[in-house]
Design an enzyme around this catalytic site. Structure first.
Site, PDB file in Angstrom:
ATOM      1  N   HIS A 132      -3.772  65.868  57.228  1.00 44.16           N
ATOM      2  CA  HIS A 132      -4.689  65.080  57.438  1.00 44.16           C
ATOM      3  C   HIS A 132      -4.748  64.062  58.581  1.00 44.16           C
ATOM      4  CE1 HIS A 132      -8.153  62.526  55.502  1.00 44.16           C
ATOM      5  NE2 HIS A 132      -7.191  61.467  55.866  1.00 44.16           N
TER       6      HIS A 132
ATOM      7  N   SER B  74      -7.234  74.710  65.917  1.00 42.35           N
ATOM      8  CA  SER B  74      -6.452  74.535  66.703  1.00 42.35           C
ATOM      9  C   SER B  74      -4.997  74.270  66.238  1.00 42.35           C
ATOM     10  CB  SER B  74      -6.462  73.171  67.744  1.00 42.35           C
ATOM     11  OG  SER B  74      -6.299  72.046  67.086  1.00 42.35           O
ATOM     12  N   ASN B  75      -4.962  73.701  64.995  1.00 37.97           N
ATOM     13  CA  ASN B  75      -3.779  73.570  64.293  1.00 37.97           C
ATOM     14  C   ASN B  75      -3.346  74.867  63.808  1.00 37.97           C
ATOM     15  OD1 ASN B  75      -2.660  70.869  63.521  1.00 37.97           O
ATOM     16  ND2 ASN B  75      -4.797  70.367  63.365  1.00 37.97           N
TER      17      ASN B  75
ATOM     18  N   GLU C  37      -0.294  66.367  65.500  1.00 40.43           N
ATOM     19  CA  GLU C  37      -0.642  67.351  64.391  1.00 40.43           C
ATOM     20  C   GLU C  37      -0.203  68.614  64.666  1.00 40.43           C
ATOM     21  OE1 GLU C  37      -4.381  67.582  62.725  1.00 40.43           O
ATOM     22  OE2 GLU C  37      -5.067  65.447  63.420  1.00 40.43           O
TER      23      GLU C  37
HETATM   24  C1  GAR Z   1      -7.710  68.261  62.427  1.00 40.46           C
HETATM   25  O1  GAR Z   1      -7.538  67.051  63.099  1.00 40.46           O
HETATM   26  C2  GAR Z   1      -7.044  68.120  60.815  1.00 40.46           C
HETATM   27  O2  GAR Z   1      -6.298  67.178  60.671  1.00 40.46           O
HETATM   28  C3  GAR Z   1      -8.625  67.658  60.330  1.00 40.46           C
HETATM   29  O3  GAR Z   1      -9.655  68.510  60.870  1.00 40.46           O
HETATM   30  C4  GAR Z   1      -9.115  68.684  62.174  1.00 40.46           C
HETATM   31  C5  GAR Z   1      -9.294  70.277  62.366  1.00 40.46           C
HETATM   32  O4  GAR Z   1      -8.916  70.509  63.598  1.00 40.46           O
HETATM   33  N1  GAR Z   1      -8.461  67.848  58.702  1.00 40.46           N
HETATM   34  C6  GAR Z   1      -9.174  67.144  58.142  1.00 40.46           C
HETATM   35  O5  GAR Z   1      -9.848  66.032  58.316  1.00 40.46           O
HETATM   36  C7  GAR Z   1      -9.137  67.658  56.490  1.00 40.46           C
HETATM   37  N2  GAR Z   1      -9.566  66.655  55.740  1.00 40.46           N
HETATM   38  P1  GAR Z   1      -8.369  72.099  63.989  1.00 40.46           P
HETATM   39  O6  GAR Z   1      -9.470  72.932  63.257  1.00 40.46           O
HETATM   40  O7  GAR Z   1      -8.448  72.189  65.462  1.00 40.46           O
HETATM   41  O8  GAR Z   1      -7.161  72.284  63.492  1.00 40.46           O
END
Ligand code: GAR
Length: 209
Positions: free
Chosen positions: A109, A13-14, A174
């Site tokens: 993070h 999603s990020n 985020e």
């Molecule tokens: C996000 O919340 C990111 O901050 C976290 O994983 C998720 C990924 O979501 N990252 C960590 O925990 C790194 N240690 P996404 O795939 O939907 O972006």
């Protein structure tokens, strides 16, 4: 425009918000590659659908962490990548890889670092009873979740919060914060110098909150 690779392991999603931001006119980066260590990552399909070049480098096909990272590095160099965004990339990187990309690799993070390094950040925040929580974008250094901080966003913890409700509040931030931080490193607003983040003159981190 700086060529950026996004490294993912999951839903991405990020990643999607970074792609969206980079599509806007005037954004100083283009997303040139999305790379996953998991061939089945949902984010890979979403990146392809967005018209971005994708690549899976399955860590299970490599006998050592080093050989996996050599393959990653070769792909990044082949795509002429200037900056790396880790976006839910769940492999620990060796000192070799981190040093090679020093000052050119950032991570998001889901906590206000240096609190809650590692995993299960939302659960641990609730257990500790903190009243504010959030997310951090930082340059990657060999020590896990310990790098110099580029940007942070804060959310309240409210009575009745669960891991899920808190995670949902943080992820909204985020999605807003990561494109802003990527812009900052690509246009020179933030850069790594002697292990510290140096901000361009006049940059108001408080105003950006
Ligand atoms: C996000 O919340 C990111 O901050 C976290 O994983 C998720 C990924 O979501 N990252 C960590 O925990 C790194 N240690 P996404 O795939 O939907 O972006």
């Amino acid at each position: 425009r700086r060529r950026v690779a996004i490294l993912i392991s999951g839903r991405g999603s990020n990643m999607l918000w970074l792609i969206e931001a980079a599509n806007a006119p005037g954004f100083p980066a283009e997303i040139a590659l999305v790379l996953s260590n998991r061939p089945d990552a949902e984010g890979l399909t979403r990146a392809k659908d967005a018209g971005i070049a994708t690549l899976a480098v399955d860590h299970k096909n490599y006998p050592t962490r080093e050989s996996f990272e050599q393959a990653l590095d070769a792909a990044l160099v082949a795509h002429d990548i200037a900056f790396i965004c880790l976006a839910g990339f769940m492999r620990v990187l060796t000192d070799w890889f981190v040093e090679r990309w020093a000052g050119r690799m950032i991570n998001i993070h889901p906590s206000l670092l240096p609190l809650f390094r590692g995993t299960h950040t939302h659960r641990r925040a609730l257990e500790e009873g903190v009243l504010v929580h959030g997310c951090t974008v930082h340059f990657v250094v060999p020590e896990l979740d310990a790098g110099p901080i580029i940007a942070q966003a804060v959310v309240p913890v409210v009575p009745g919060d669960t891991q899920e409700s808190l995670a949902a509040r943080v992820i909204v931030q985020e999605h807003r914060l990561y494109p802003q931080a990527l812009r900052m490193i690509c246009d020179g607003t933030a850069r790594l110098e002697n292990g510290r983040v140096v901000f361009a003159q006049g940059w108001d981190a408080g105003g950006a909150l």
